[in-house]
Design an enzyme around this catalytic site. Structure first.
Site, PDB file in Angstrom:
ATOM      1  N   CYS A 138     -15.612 -36.499 -70.071  1.00  0.00           N
ATOM      2  CA  CYS A 138     -14.741 -35.374 -70.435  1.00  0.00           C
ATOM      3  C   CYS A 138     -15.558 -34.104 -70.255  1.00  0.00           C
ATOM      4  O   CYS A 138     -16.616 -33.954 -70.876  1.00  0.00           O
ATOM      5  CB  CYS A 138     -14.296 -35.534 -71.890  1.00  0.00           C
ATOM      6  SG  CYS A 138     -13.398 -34.129 -72.575  1.00  0.00           S
ATOM      7  N   CYS A 145     -11.772 -31.102 -64.865  1.00  0.00           N
ATOM      8  CA  CYS A 145     -11.257 -31.940 -65.951  1.00  0.00           C
ATOM      9  C   CYS A 145     -11.018 -33.326 -65.370  1.00  0.00           C
ATOM     10  O   CYS A 145     -10.457 -33.442 -64.272  1.00  0.00           O
ATOM     11  CB  CYS A 145      -9.955 -31.355 -66.505  1.00  0.00           C
ATOM     12  SG  CYS A 145      -9.102 -32.421 -67.693  1.00  0.00           S
TER      13      CYS A 145
END
Length: 259
Positions: free
Chosen positions: A74, A183
């Site tokens: 992440c 992302c």
């Protein structure tokens, strides 16, 4: 720590499975445990303190399962919490950051675009990386709403197409030749992105680089799994597992769990 112990991977939901796929492809002999913290997605809208707290919670769950290395799959968690995680836990961590370096080094128009969450773009780690490439124009765009739609399985919805057009058209007009996906959820949008941006714009994400770094760290610590026992790939989500199962293409070893 045994070399047969699993690699632990966590993300604010299903996006980090794009990283898991790269790791599993490069290191098929490894056991893995993946945590999808979908209940708390997206991390990108949370405070730094909240992101650190969630990252610690996920790390501890993976350590309880005996994980030998933790991949923070992440961007937001890496850029906001990896320093604290490395200081607090005695286990190797692999982080993920937007791949600005290859884009900035290879751009011919001297203009690149980055699509990422608010938490990543506002982080100290990201801004330090940007400062390194002051000779390149970097167009930053927060992907408001994209993670939520991906978590709901709405990758090809009209709403998604509308948001991507809104975010990407100004970058195209600014003459970018590289688009950095900041992302881990966003690689699942590449088919839609390619319909919007011209063919000459190259899309870069960090998945393959993270897998290579994971292998390197395992080798350095003598933790590569050389056992011939059957391998396990286990996935946990604290939300509805339907979209996670669809994105993985299988339902075995996918479990709903409160955490």
């Amino acid at each position: 720590m045994s070399s047969t112990n699993p690699i632990g991977i966590f993300d604010s939901g299903i996006g980090g499975t794009s990283i898991w796929k790269e790791i599993h492809q490069l290191l098929p002999n490894e056991n893995t445990i993946y945590l999808a913290d979908s209940k708390n997605a997206p991390y990108g809208q949370k405070t730094k303190e909240e992101i650190i707290q969630l990252s610690c919670k996920n790390t501890e769950l993976l350590l309880e399962q005996g994980c030998k290395i933790i991949v923070v799959a992440c961007n937001t968690a890496t850029t906001n919490a990896i320093k604290e995680l490395r200081a607090k836990y005695n286990v190797p961590f692999i982080g993920i950051e937007p791949a600005i370096k290859p884009a900035a080094n290879q751009t011919e128009t001297e203009t690149i675009g980055i699509l990422a969450t608010k938490g990543t773009l506002n982080s100290e780690l990201f801004n330090k990386a940007v400062e390194t490439y002051s000779n390149v124009k970097i167009i930053e765009q927060i992907g408001f709403g994209l993670v939520q739609l991906i978590e709901e399985g709405k990758m090809e919805s009209e709403e998604m197409t509308g948001l991507l057009n809104e975010y990407l058209k100004p970058m195209v007009e600014a003459n970018i030749d590289y688009l950095v996906l900041g992302c881990t959820h966003y690689p699942y949008l590449i088919p839609q992105i390619k319909k919007i941006i011209p063919e000459h714009i190259k899309i870069i994400d960090s998945g393959a680089a993270v897998a290579k770094q994971t292998k390197k760290v395992l080798e350095k610590n003598n933790l590569l799994n050389l056992s011939e026992e059957k391998k396990k790939q286990i996935f946990y989500t604290n939300s509805d597992s339907k979209v996670l199962k669809e994105i993985l293409g299988f339902s075995n070893d996918v479990f709903e769990k409160e955490f």
